[in-house]
Design a protein around this motif. Structure first.
Motif, short mmCIF file in Angstrom:
data_model
loop_
_atom_site.label_atom_id
_atom_site.label_comp_id
_atom_site.label_asym_id
_atom_site.label_seq_id
_atom_site.Cartn_x
_atom_site.Cartn_y
_atom_site.Cartn_z
N ALA A 36 -112.83 -5.27 103.73
CA ALA A 36 -113.02 -3.93 103.46
C ALA A 36 -112.08 -3.42 102.73
N LEU A 37 -111.82 -3.90 101.47
CA LEU A 37 -110.69 -3.44 100.71
C LEU A 37 -111.21 -2.46 99.63
N ASP A 38 -110.61 -1.44 99.54
CA ASP A 38 -110.94 -0.50 98.60
C ASP A 38 -110.42 -0.72 97.06
N THR A 39 -110.58 0.24 96.17
CA THR A 39 -110.40 -0.13 94.68
C THR A 39 -108.72 -0.17 94.62
N GLU A 40 -108.12 0.24 95.51
CA GLU A 40 -106.49 -0.02 95.43
C GLU A 40 -106.18 -1.13 96.29
N GLY A 41 -106.80 -1.83 96.86
CA GLY A 41 -106.55 -3.03 97.61
C GLY A 41 -106.14 -2.86 99.05
N LYS A 42 -106.55 -1.89 99.63
CA LYS A 42 -106.01 -1.61 100.93
C LYS A 42 -107.70 -1.58 101.65
N ILE A 43 -107.21 -2.03 102.90
CA ILE A 43 -108.29 -2.13 103.91
C ILE A 43 -108.60 -0.77 104.37
N VAL A 44 -109.93 -0.40 104.35
CA VAL A 44 -110.26 0.86 105.04
C VAL A 44 -111.24 0.67 106.16
N GLY A 45 -111.20 1.49 107.12
CA GLY A 45 -111.99 1.49 108.16
C GLY A 45 -111.11 0.80 109.29
N THR A 46 -111.19 1.25 110.68
CA THR A 46 -110.62 0.72 111.66
C THR A 46 -111.38 0.07 112.70
#
Length: 132
Positions: A36-46
């Motif tokens: 669930a990586l966003d375009t900045e390389g961070k996981i989104v959603g919990t």
């Protein structure tokens, strides 16, 4: 690509997957594991459903960039850190799949893992597609 989904009556009825897929085509695309990586390389959603939706979107984005579409998927493997949570959310995950990828299911497996590369990731999907 042409895909023949094979679901023999001697096996349990498949729900959300096909037992086998026979494909013909000229190009094979191997899709790297997507979380669930966003375009900045961070996981989104919990939650698992939130992360599943983003991971599937990422997988389909990579597939489309390679010239394919969801119907070209021959195989998808789902890795999850909590199989019980995955089973509990299976109806919702199925709705997410159908909305994003349609009703033509590839051969699939769900595998429980201790953890994924990003410690916040709850699910990862990889796949193989055959393009015309």
């Amino acid at each position: 690509m042409t895909a023949e989904r094979v679901n023999p009556p001697d096996l349990s009825p498949p729900t959300g997957f096909s037992h086998a897929v026979i494909t013909t085509g000229s190009r094979v695309v191997y899709l790297a594991g997507q979380t669930a990586l966003d375009t900045e390389g961070k996981i989104v959603g919990t939650t698992l459903p939130e992360q599943f939706e983003r991971a599937l979107t990422n997988l389909l984005t990579a597939l489309r960039a390679a010239g394919g579409n969801p119907g070209d998927l021959a195989r998808v493997t789902v890795y999850t850190t909590d199989v019980d949570d995955y089973r509990a959310h299976a109806p919702e995950l199925g709705r997410i799949w159908r909305t994003s990828a349609g009703r033509e299911y590839p051969a699939m497996a769900v595998i429980g893992v201790v953890r994924l590369w990003d410690t916040q990731a709850l699910v990862e999907l990889d796949g193989v597609a055959v393009l015309p």
